[in-house]
Design a protein around this motif. Structure first.
Motif, PDB file in Angstrom:
ATOM      1  N   ARG A   7       3.539   4.795  -3.156  1.00  0.00           N
ATOM      2  CA  ARG A   7       2.552   5.648  -3.334  1.00  0.00           C
ATOM      3  C   ARG A   7       2.415   6.620  -2.619  1.00  0.00           C
ATOM      4  O   ARG A   7       2.170   6.500  -1.130  1.00  0.00           O
ATOM      5  CB  ARG A   7       1.149   4.884  -3.545  1.00  0.00           C
ATOM      6  CG  ARG A   7       1.020   3.861  -4.721  1.00  0.00           C
ATOM      7  CD  ARG A   7      -0.419   3.146  -4.555  1.00  0.00           C
ATOM      8  NE  ARG A   7      -0.436   1.971  -5.345  1.00  0.00           N
ATOM      9  CZ  ARG A   7      -1.562   1.220  -5.414  1.00  0.00           C
ATOM     10  NH1 ARG A   7      -2.342   1.251  -4.153  1.00  0.00           N
ATOM     11  NH2 ARG A   7      -1.666  -0.022  -6.202  1.00  0.00           N
ATOM     12  N   ARG A  28       9.480   2.578 -13.818  1.00  0.00           N
ATOM     13  CA  ARG A  28       9.444   2.726 -12.394  1.00  0.00           C
ATOM     14  C   ARG A  28      10.562   2.106 -11.894  1.00  0.00           C
ATOM     15  O   ARG A  28      10.619   1.932 -10.484  1.00  0.00           O
ATOM     16  CB  ARG A  28       8.078   2.426 -11.837  1.00  0.00           C
ATOM     17  CG  ARG A  28       6.982   3.222 -12.450  1.00  0.00           C
ATOM     18  CD  ARG A  28       5.405   2.646 -12.039  1.00  0.00           C
ATOM     19  NE  ARG A  28       5.344   2.964 -10.520  1.00  0.00           N
ATOM     20  CZ  ARG A  28       4.493   2.523  -9.705  1.00  0.00           C
ATOM     21  NH1 ARG A  28       3.415   1.982 -10.420  1.00  0.00           N
ATOM     22  NH2 ARG A  28       4.436   2.702  -8.440  1.00  0.00           N
ATOM     23  N   TRP A  83       1.736  -5.859 -14.175  1.00  0.00           N
ATOM     24  CA  TRP A  83       1.917  -4.758 -13.197  1.00  0.00           C
ATOM     25  C   TRP A  83       3.346  -4.134 -13.337  1.00  0.00           C
ATOM     26  O   TRP A  83       3.489  -2.979 -13.254  1.00  0.00           O
ATOM     27  CB  TRP A  83       1.823  -5.528 -11.822  1.00  0.00           C
ATOM     28  CG  TRP A  83       2.490  -4.670 -10.730  1.00  0.00           C
ATOM     29  CD1 TRP A  83       1.820  -3.770  -9.793  1.00  0.00           C
ATOM     30  CD2 TRP A  83       4.021  -4.983 -10.204  1.00  0.00           C
ATOM     31  NE1 TRP A  83       2.882  -3.183  -8.940  1.00  0.00           N
ATOM     32  CE2 TRP A  83       4.048  -3.798  -9.166  1.00  0.00           C
ATOM     33  CE3 TRP A  83       4.871  -5.728 -10.456  1.00  0.00           C
ATOM     34  CZ2 TRP A  83       5.425  -3.789  -8.498  1.00  0.00           C
ATOM     35  CZ3 TRP A  83       6.001  -5.582  -9.865  1.00  0.00           C
ATOM     36  CH2 TRP A  83       6.281  -4.489  -8.733  1.00  0.00           C
ATOM     37  N   ASP A  94       4.125  -1.098  -4.757  1.00  0.00           N
ATOM     38  CA  ASP A  94       3.981   0.007  -5.340  1.00  0.00           C
ATOM     39  C   ASP A  94       4.409   1.278  -4.319  1.00  0.00           C
ATOM     40  O   ASP A  94       3.984   1.191  -3.108  1.00  0.00           O
ATOM     41  CB  ASP A  94       2.774   0.545  -5.929  1.00  0.00           C
ATOM     42  CG  ASP A  94       2.297  -0.329  -7.138  1.00  0.00           C
ATOM     43  OD1 ASP A  94       3.306  -0.555  -8.006  1.00  0.00           O
ATOM     44  OD2 ASP A  94       1.479  -1.000  -7.136  1.00  0.00           O
ATOM     45  N   SER A 128      10.079   3.006  -8.059  1.00  0.00           N
ATOM     46  CA  SER A 128       8.591   3.074  -7.154  1.00  0.00           C
ATOM     47  C   SER A 128       8.095   1.737  -7.284  1.00  0.00           C
ATOM     48  O   SER A 128       6.943   1.666  -6.948  1.00  0.00           O
ATOM     49  CB  SER A 128       8.143   4.273  -7.577  1.00  0.00           C
ATOM     50  OG  SER A 128       7.573   4.237  -8.868  1.00  0.00           O
ATOM     51  N   GLN A 129       8.773   0.869  -7.729  1.00  0.00           N
ATOM     52  CA  GLN A 129       8.293  -0.551  -7.838  1.00  0.00           C
ATOM     53  C   GLN A 129       9.138  -1.517  -7.061  1.00  0.00           C
ATOM     54  O   GLN A 129      10.395  -1.283  -7.476  1.00  0.00           O
ATOM     55  CB  GLN A 129       7.532  -1.287  -8.912  1.00  0.00           C
ATOM     56  CG  GLN A 129       6.390  -0.428  -9.597  1.00  0.00           C
ATOM     57  CD  GLN A 129       6.110  -1.235 -10.929  1.00  0.00           C
ATOM     58  OE1 GLN A 129       6.892  -1.622 -11.743  1.00  0.00           O
ATOM     59  NE2 GLN A 129       4.585  -1.180 -11.178  1.00  0.00           N
TER      60      GLN A 129
END
Length: 227
Positions: A56, A209, A204, A54, A33-34
């Motif tokens: 989301r 992730r 970050w 990201d 998810s990154q």
């Protein structure tokens, strides 16, 4: 009114509108998810753009972006790269760990290895430690074929190791391909960004992730959307 109706009809037919974000147009983003994308205009380019994203609610959103630098001789398909050519390999890579001469920035959750005076990256194709960090240079790894990390306090102030040719190294394909801080110009094959951007990326990035780095061009056989 006629013109407005024609424009609406054109949009309806062509599907024109805001383009999907870059990761949504890619063949693969690594499953996490990154994602970090490093996109160059073409294979001859030594500059481009890095963006970190990201995922989301099922949609990719840009978390930051910065100017990027690539190899002094541009980019090349990663599976065809040759060591010592000063080209940046294209492809989709995982990010095993971070390192640096400087301390990790606040908020860093990646495993972060501090550089010492004995830290080397072995790039000797004849060595058992090829494309690996070593503390103290092994007898089978020639210094002239390797990098003493402390000798690059600017570039390696902070960096991420990329998975290019890392898990099962092919000798001669290249070693020591990182995402790191800018030096004076183009790189020897890495991707580099300004120091503040590298700080922001490390604060970050979350290994839980599964972030990956995608490197490619806007179009053609090495288009970033193919990876």
């Amino acid at each position: 009114m006629v013109l407005a109706a024609a424009l609406l009809a054109a949009i309806a037919v062509t599907g024109a509108g805001p383009a999907p974000p870059l990761p949504a147009r890619m063949a693969d983003t690594g499953g996490g998810s990154q994602l970090i994308t490093a996109e160059a205009p073409d294979l001859r380019s030594t500059t481009g753009r890095v963006t970190w994203w990201d995922l989301r609610g099922g949609r990719w959103v840009a978390a930051g972006s910065a100017d990027a630098r690539f190899g002094a001789r541009g980019l090349v398909e990663g599976t065809r790269r040759e060591q010592g050519t000063s080209t940046t390999p294209t492809g989709l890579f995982d990010l095993p760990y971070a390192f640096g001469v400087a301390a990790p920035p606040a908020g860093t959750s990646y495993r972060y290895r501090r550089v010492t005076q004995a830290s080397w990256w072995c790039e000797d194709t004849a060595s058992r430690s090829y494309n690996r960090w070593v503390e103290g240079l092994p007898g089978d790894c020639r210094a002239g074929e390797s990098e003493r990390l402390a000798d690059y306090p600017t570039q390696y102030a902070r960096a991420l190791v990329t998975g290019y040719n890392y898990e099962r190294p092919v000798r001669g394909r290249g070693a020591g391909i990182f995402l790191h801080v800018n030096g004076k110009g183009a790189t020897a094959g890495c991707v580099s960004v300004p120091a503040d951007a590298m700080r922001r990326i490390l604060a970050w990035a979350d290994p839980r992730r599964s972030p990956h780095l995608a490197v490619g061009t806007r179009t053609g056989g090495t288009a970033i959307t193919r990876y």
